[in-house]
Design a protein around this motif. Structure first.
Motif, PDB file in Angstrom:
ATOM      1  N   ILE A   1       0.873  -1.273  -0.038  1.00  0.00           N
ATOM      2  CA  ILE A   1      -0.140  -0.004   0.054  1.00  0.00           C
ATOM      3  C   ILE A   1       0.765   1.466  -0.071  1.00  0.00           C
ATOM      4  CG2 ILE A   1      -2.024  -1.144   1.092  1.00  0.00           C
ATOM      5  CD1 ILE A   1      -1.221   0.329   3.866  1.00  0.00           C
ATOM      6  N   GLY A   2       2.211   1.072  -0.040  1.00  0.00           N
ATOM      7  CA  GLY A   2       3.079   2.234  -0.279  1.00  0.00           C
ATOM      8  C   GLY A   2       3.713   2.761   1.175  1.00  0.00           C
ATOM      9  N   VAL A   3       3.530   1.864   2.154  1.00  0.00           N
ATOM     10  CA  VAL A   3       4.195   2.501   3.471  1.00  0.00           C
ATOM     11  C   VAL A   3       5.457   1.610   3.534  1.00  0.00           C
ATOM     12  CG1 VAL A   3       3.999   2.429   6.043  1.00  0.00           C
ATOM     13  CG2 VAL A   3       1.906   2.948   4.480  1.00  0.00           C
TER      14      VAL A   3
ATOM     15  N   LEU B   1      -5.207   0.005   8.699  1.00  0.00           N
ATOM     16  CA  LEU B   1      -5.338   0.087   9.937  1.00  0.00           C
ATOM     17  C   LEU B   1      -3.782   0.114  10.669  1.00  0.00           C
ATOM     18  CD1 LEU B   1      -6.996   0.715  12.594  1.00  0.00           C
ATOM     19  CD2 LEU B   1      -7.326  -1.699  12.661  1.00  0.00           C
ATOM     20  N   VAL B   2      -3.025  -1.016  10.407  1.00  0.00           N
ATOM     21  CA  VAL B   2      -1.684  -0.997  10.877  1.00  0.00           C
ATOM     22  C   VAL B   2      -0.995   0.119  10.396  1.00  0.00           C
ATOM     23  CG1 VAL B   2       0.377  -2.355  10.871  1.00  0.00           C
ATOM     24  CG2 VAL B   2      -1.740  -3.662  10.759  1.00  0.00           C
ATOM     25  N   SER B   3      -1.022   0.861   9.392  1.00  0.00           N
ATOM     26  CA  SER B   3      -0.223   1.721   8.895  1.00  0.00           C
ATOM     27  C   SER B   3      -0.651   2.990   9.732  1.00  0.00           C
ATOM     28  CB  SER B   3      -0.267   2.375   7.616  1.00  0.00           C
ATOM     29  OG  SER B   3      -1.753   2.715   7.168  1.00  0.00           O
ATOM     30  N   ARG B   4      -2.004   3.306  10.109  1.00  0.00           N
ATOM     31  CA  ARG B   4      -2.515   4.230  10.779  1.00  0.00           C
ATOM     32  C   ARG B   4      -2.105   4.580  12.290  1.00  0.00           C
ATOM     33  NH1 ARG B   4      -8.408   4.017  10.470  1.00  0.00           N
ATOM     34  NH2 ARG B   4      -7.975   2.651   8.676  1.00  0.00           N
TER      35      ARG B   4
ATOM     36  N   CYS C   1       2.043   5.800  10.042  1.00  0.00           N
ATOM     37  CA  CYS C   1       2.673   6.026   8.631  1.00  0.00           C
ATOM     38  C   CYS C   1       1.392   5.958   7.920  1.00  0.00           C
ATOM     39  CB  CYS C   1       3.538   4.792   8.447  1.00  0.00           C
ATOM     40  SG  CYS C   1       4.930   4.961   9.563  1.00  0.00           S
ATOM     41  N   GLU C   2       0.828   6.967   7.483  1.00  0.00           N
ATOM     42  CA  GLU C   2      -0.209   7.011   6.244  1.00  0.00           C
ATOM     43  C   GLU C   2       0.175   6.954   5.062  1.00  0.00           C
ATOM     44  OE1 GLU C   2      -3.374   7.632   6.746  1.00  0.00           O
ATOM     45  OE2 GLU C   2      -3.232   7.554   9.083  1.00  0.00           O
TER      46      GLU C   2
END
Length: 167
Positions: A95-97, A144-147, A151-152
């Protein structure tokens, strides 16, 4: 048919068998069974239970088995933890993170160590956040993990026009 027993024949429990085979069966069935009776077909686990309960000779083997099982559980937990961290890191990358796998593994390790405790016991915000990350990682909810990690994921470009100008 069966040969008739003679004076020297005995049953396995030591009772003599003399005379006609039918009379011998009656004599045997009328006799009280001793406490040291050996079952010819014990139920599953019965022999193990009897040996484990009375076996001082099994204590060393029990200790060895327990230590081996503890090592195996620890290795399996470690493999599960690393596997989940790798999977989460790959999902975040999709997802780009960009987030380091070892950092995710450390967060998940913290969550695994506090996982069975109640929310009232856990006062530390970092531990609560780690547990939420663990639940999100298990559900493979990478957004949800990235939030939760702060890290958006990068937003998609809307044909060169900033989003603030679209409204």
């Amino acid at each position: 048919g069966a040969a008739a027993p003679d004076k020297m024949d005995v049953f396995s429990d030591g009772t003599p068998c003399e005379g006609d085979p039918d009379e011998v069966e009656v004599q045997f069935s009328g006799r009280a069974v001793s406490q040291r009776h050996v079952s010819s077909n014990p139920h599953a686990g019965e022999v193990r239970r009897v040996e484990a309960a009375s076996g001082v000779w099994m204590t060393k083997a029990k200790i060895e088995i327990e230590t081996e099982n503890a090592k195996a559980r620890e290795q399996a937990d470690q493999k599960r933890l690393i596997g989940l961290a790798k999977q989460t890191q790959i999902g975040l990358a999709n997802i780009g993170v960009k987030y380091e796998m070892t950092s995710i593994a450390n967060i998940l390790r913290l969550a695994f160590s506090h996982q069975g405790r109640h929310d009232a016991v856990i006062a530390d915000e970092e531990v609560r956040n780690a547990i939420e990350i663990l639940h999100a990682a298990k559900q493979y909810d990478c957004h949800l993990v990235s939030r939760l990690l702060g890290c958006e994921p990068p937003q998609a470009q809307s044909f060169g026009v900033p989003e603030a100008q679209l409204t």
